[in-house]
Design an enzyme around this catalytic site. Structure first.
Site, PDB file in Angstrom:
ATOM      1  N   GLU A  27     111.123  24.033  37.740  1.00 43.47           N
ATOM      2  CA  GLU A  27     109.742  24.123  38.207  1.00 43.47           C
ATOM      3  C   GLU A  27     109.371  22.944  39.111  1.00 43.47           C
ATOM      4  O   GLU A  27     108.319  22.330  38.957  1.00 43.47           O
ATOM      5  CB  GLU A  27     108.777  24.232  37.020  1.00 43.47           C
ATOM      6  CG  GLU A  27     109.009  25.487  36.188  1.00 43.47           C
ATOM      7  CD  GLU A  27     108.018  25.688  35.056  1.00 43.47           C
ATOM      8  OE1 GLU A  27     107.451  24.692  34.576  1.00 43.47           O
ATOM      9  OE2 GLU A  27     107.817  26.846  34.647  1.00 43.47           O
ATOM     10  N   ASP A  31     109.580  31.787  27.676  1.00 46.77           N
ATOM     11  CA  ASP A  31     108.643  30.662  27.646  1.00 46.77           C
ATOM     12  C   ASP A  31     107.550  30.825  26.599  1.00 46.77           C
ATOM     13  O   ASP A  31     106.404  31.115  26.946  1.00 46.77           O
ATOM     14  CB  ASP A  31     107.991  30.509  29.035  1.00 46.77           C
ATOM     15  CG  ASP A  31     107.192  29.223  29.149  1.00 46.77           C
ATOM     16  OD1 ASP A  31     107.304  28.393  28.237  1.00 46.77           O
ATOM     17  OD2 ASP A  31     106.464  29.064  30.139  1.00 46.77           O
ATOM     18  N   GLU A  45      99.387  28.058  24.444  1.00 48.47           N
ATOM     19  CA  GLU A  45      99.357  28.408  25.863  1.00 48.47           C
ATOM     20  C   GLU A  45      99.258  29.916  26.084  1.00 48.47           C
ATOM     21  O   GLU A  45      98.503  30.374  26.935  1.00 48.47           O
ATOM     22  CB  GLU A  45     100.601  27.858  26.569  1.00 48.47           C
ATOM     23  CG  GLU A  45     100.660  28.246  28.037  1.00 48.47           C
ATOM     24  CD  GLU A  45     101.866  27.660  28.766  1.00 48.47           C
ATOM     25  OE1 GLU A  45     102.628  26.887  28.166  1.00 48.47           O
ATOM     26  OE2 GLU A  45     102.023  27.987  29.954  1.00 48.47           O
TER      27      GLU A  45
HETATM   28  C1  BDP Z   1     105.396  26.375  30.721  1.00 49.41           C
HETATM   29  C2  BDP Z   1     104.091  25.807  31.120  1.00 49.41           C
HETATM   30  C3  BDP Z   1     104.172  24.625  32.038  1.00 49.41           C
HETATM   31  C4  BDP Z   1     105.210  23.648  31.519  1.00 49.41           C
HETATM   32  C5  BDP Z   1     106.536  24.350  31.360  1.00 49.41           C
HETATM   33  C6  BDP Z   1     107.585  23.489  30.706  1.00 49.41           C
HETATM   34  O1  BDP Z   1     103.327  26.829  31.727  1.00 49.41           O
HETATM   35  O2  BDP Z   1     102.896  24.059  32.116  1.00 49.41           O
HETATM   36  O3  BDP Z   1     105.337  22.562  32.375  1.00 49.41           O
HETATM   37  O4  BDP Z   1     106.387  25.448  30.519  1.00 49.41           O
HETATM   38  O5  BDP Z   1     107.806  23.665  29.518  1.00 49.41           O
HETATM   39  O6  BDP Z   1     105.188  26.934  29.465  1.00 49.41           O
HETATM   40  O7  BDP Z   1     108.197  22.667  31.350  1.00 49.41           O
END
Ligand code: BDP
Length: 717
Positions: A307, A381, A409
């Site tokens: 990401e 996730d 989340e």
């Molecule tokens: C996702 C989230 C994000 C996190 C990412 C992570 O949306 O904000 O940075 O995972 O775990 O769940 O790195």
């Protein structure tokens, strides 16, 4: 008489100030059963807990805070029990010579560095309640266990409890930025007041430490995985040291996230290549500097090449090269690296669910001994339900840490009542079959399956500076459940909910029999009203709150249709041998069970299969009808929670009663929105009528698609 007056007075004070949830599960209200209270007061009339270290001082402070209120009596704190007819003895055989008379050596030995024993015993005819351990922190954990015992109305008679954690490092991961904004945080600002630190450490930090120690959490990663290198600069290290100083007596070590590009950003180097000698030297010096400020620093958590975060792949190196660079710098000081396996790339055409396995499995055996690969419970996730991550069981030569998400989340933020003890337990109990039946995720993680000494479990924290810490008054149960399961993954979500309710509200039997089922059913309800039958990633974009099965455009792996694949024929992601073959990443017994439609658990059906709308479910209904009825069932469940909660008005203080009641109203509205919008949207593919038993939608699909939610907490920066 005195007791009831005091109880009345305490109640009046609670009503006047309003129970605000600040005390969490450490409320220490007087033991409500008078017979138990009297006998405990007698047994604990003298307390011997010499404060020979900051940790034992913390144990003693806790007893001094808790016992007078719990017992409605003032025990005498003495240096020795001596001839006292009954006494509480707390400590290690070294810190408390009177414990030596009990010859606890053999009993203590298997308890390791953090375990403890609680025992009701006699020395020369005198009653002794013993809290003993091999270390001061073990004694502190024992004190909290004793207080839990009392708070949950358990008798001291015959007490004999031995307990030791199965997982070595039990950590909270705070996704907190240096400006106090918390990523996916729904309970206010970060607890770390960086601007005021190190001069002022809020008393709240000590209460945070107490809460964590009471459930055995022994580490905190203070900063966001989307890392800011600034935290590694001298002014910030002073601030970190101040926090570490407050947490230390409670057995909590601090850890930080390390931004992989820090040598460039802070050190002015031209590269962050893990094999470059100047980069290696930079990290070595930086780590030495950290340990000068924080001698018991735990280590680094790293999100790399994921990401948009920098990582070793920018230099043609792999994750092991990156992790080992930091591991080598930390090793001389005893620190560890938790290297995250949450990686996926939109430019890789393969199913996102497969990518972490594809990247990490070949690296098994290439990591240094002080590296743990930290893996989310599922391959996508933190969805309301996921199968276990296929990396568990697939990297026997590497310690694998489990990352769970306590903050909600994808489960209604701090608005929805969703008890996650059941989800956490499901993740831990999942059987990978990697080395035959019983190769559970828990056994991979605690190191027992492949004999690893290093073991890590992490929960993404749901704490913030709201007065009640977690926003939703019930969300604190998730912090609590995480800690309790991290300590003992064999504990049941039911028993944990039981304890938590007793301590957070009261031991009232009606309250328990009403509220506990709500907690235990709440996660399944959330699955049903949002993403039933293995559906996933249907949430709205960015803030992840509320439905968005239609969300399309932009990177495909951040859209909903990528995951649900609804079309005229059916719905679901084919990950079987006819599809993405993600199932091949699981051990044969698991793969075979999930590969075949009739044996695939319906809870995971649409995760692994694209299924025809007319497929017959176990209920005899078609998939379409079943899907619609699941959505309805989710809504009905929330309504049953509302009804149950409403009956508790006489049993719960007004502030918390009204707060939860209001949140449940919100949750019911949201559940209806999920149901209506998802059913209407999927109906555009199924073209089938909505079955009887499902309420008609309140609005049109266009209405739901146009819903905007600006400023959802935890989104933005
Ligand atoms: C996702 C989230 C994000 C996190 C990412 C992570 O949306 O904000 O940075 O995972 O775990 O769940 O790195």
């Amino acid at each position: 008489m005195r007791a009831s007056l005091l109880t009345l007075l305490l109640f009046a004070v609670a009503v006047l100030r309003g129970e605000d949830g600040y005390r969490l599960w450490l409320r220490y209200e007087p033991i409500s059963n008078p017979a138990l209270r009297h006998s405990a007061a007698e047994a604990l009339g003298t307390v011997v807990c010499p404060a020979s270290s900051p940790t034992l001082q913390a144990a003693r402070d806790e007893l001094q805070l808790a016992l007078p209120s719990l017992l409605d009596a003032s025990p005498a704190f003495a240096d020795m029990a001596g001839n006292a007819s009954s006494a509480l003895l707390v400590g290690t055989p070294e810190s408390l010579p009177e414990l030596q008379e009990l010859n606890l050596g053999d009993a203590l030995k298997p308890l390791g560095n953090e375990g403890f024993l609680l025992r009701d015993t006699k020395v020369a005819g005198r009653r002794r309640i013993v809290v003993a351990a091999n270390s001061d922190v073990g004694a502190l954990y024992g004190v909290f266990a004793l207080l839990r015992h009392l708070q949950t109305n358990e008798p001291l008679d015959g007490l004999n409890l031995l307990s030791a954690p199965k997982i070595q490092r039990r950590l909270l991961n705070h996704w907190d930025n240096l400006n106090r904004w918390v990523e996916r945080g729904y309970a206010g600002l970060s607890l770390w007041d960086w601007f005021n630190l190190p001069d002022y450490v809020s008393p709240r930090i000590r209460d945070y430490a107490r809460a964590n120690a009471s459930i055995g959490i022994n580490g905190a990663v203070l900063t966001n995985v989307n890392a800011n290198a600034q935290v590694l600069t001298p002014p910030f290290l002073d601030k970190v040291a101040a926090l570490a100083g407050t947490l230390r007596p409670y057995g909590i070590r601090v850890y930080l996230t390390a931004r992989f590009s820090a040598p460039v950003e802070l050190g002015g180097l031209k590269t962050a290549d893990p094999l470059d000698p100047s980069v290696r030297a930079w990290w070595k010096d930086k780590v030495a500097e950290i340990y000068r400020a924080i001698p018991d620093f735990g280590g680094f958590l790293v999100k790399a090449n994921s990401e948009g975060q920098p990582g070793p792949q920018a230099y043609g190196r792999n994750h092991a090269d990156g992790a080992n660079l930091l591991a080598d710098a930390l090793a001389p000081h005893g620190g560890i690296v938790m290297w995250r396996a949450f990686v996926y790339d939109q430019n890789v055409p393969d199913d996102r669910a497969k990518q972490a396995y594809t990247e990490f499995k070949p690296l098994d055996g290439q990591f240094r001994d002080n590296v743990v690969v930290q893996i989310k419970n599922g391959p996508i996730d933190f969805m309301p339900r996921e199968p276990f991550h296929p990396l568990f069981g697939a990297m026997p030569k590497t310690p694998l840490g489990l990352e769970l998400q306590i903050t909600q989340e994808y489960l209604g933020a701090s608005i929805h009542l969703v008890y996650l003890g059941t989800l956490f337990k499901e993740a831990l109990a999942a059987d990978t079959h990697a080395e035959g039946p019983g190769s559970t995720v828990a056994r991979v993680v605690d190191g027992s399956l492949d004999r690893h000494a290093l073991s890590v479990i992490a929960g993404v924290a749901n704490t913030g500076n709201e007065r009640n810490w977690t926003g939703h008054p019930i969300a604190a149960a998730n912090w609590y459940a995480f800690g309790r399961l991290a300590w003992d993954h064999e504990a049941t979500p039911d028993a944990i909910a039981d304890e938590w309710i007793r301590m957070t509200f009261s031991n009232d039997p009606t309250l328990l029999s009403t509220l506990k089922p709500v907690l235990l059913e709440s996660r399944e309800a959330a699955v049903d009203y949002s993403m039933p039958l293995g559906l996933h990633h249907l949430m709205a974009r960015d803030h992840h709150y509320g439905p968005g099965p239609w969300v399309d455009g932009g990177r495909a792996d951040w859209t909903a249709p990528y995951y649900h694949r609804a079309d005229a024929a059916g719905i679901g992601f084919d990950r079987s041998s006819t599809g993405s073959k993600a199932l091949d990443q699981y051990a044969p017994p698991v793969r075979d069970e999930w590969e075949n439609l009739p044996t695939c658990p319906e809870a995971l059906l649409l995760w692994f299969h694209h299924v025809s709308w007319d497929y017959r479910m176990k209920s005899g209904r078609t998939l379409w009808d079943e899907l619609c009825l699941r959505y309805q069932h989710g809504v009905d469940s929330v309504r049953s929670f509302q009804k149950a909660w409403d009956t508790l008005e006489p049993k719960v203080d007004p502030a918390r009663f009204l707060h939860v009641q209001a949140l449940l109203r919100h949750q019911e509205r949201d559940a209806r929105e999920w149901r209506d919008s998802c059913i209407l949207y999927f109906q555009t593919f199924s073209k089938r009528p909505i079955p009887t038993g499902v309420e008609p939608a309140e609005h049109s699909l266009d209405f739901y698609e146009a819903v905007k939610r600006p400023d959802v907490p935890g989104t933005g920066q």
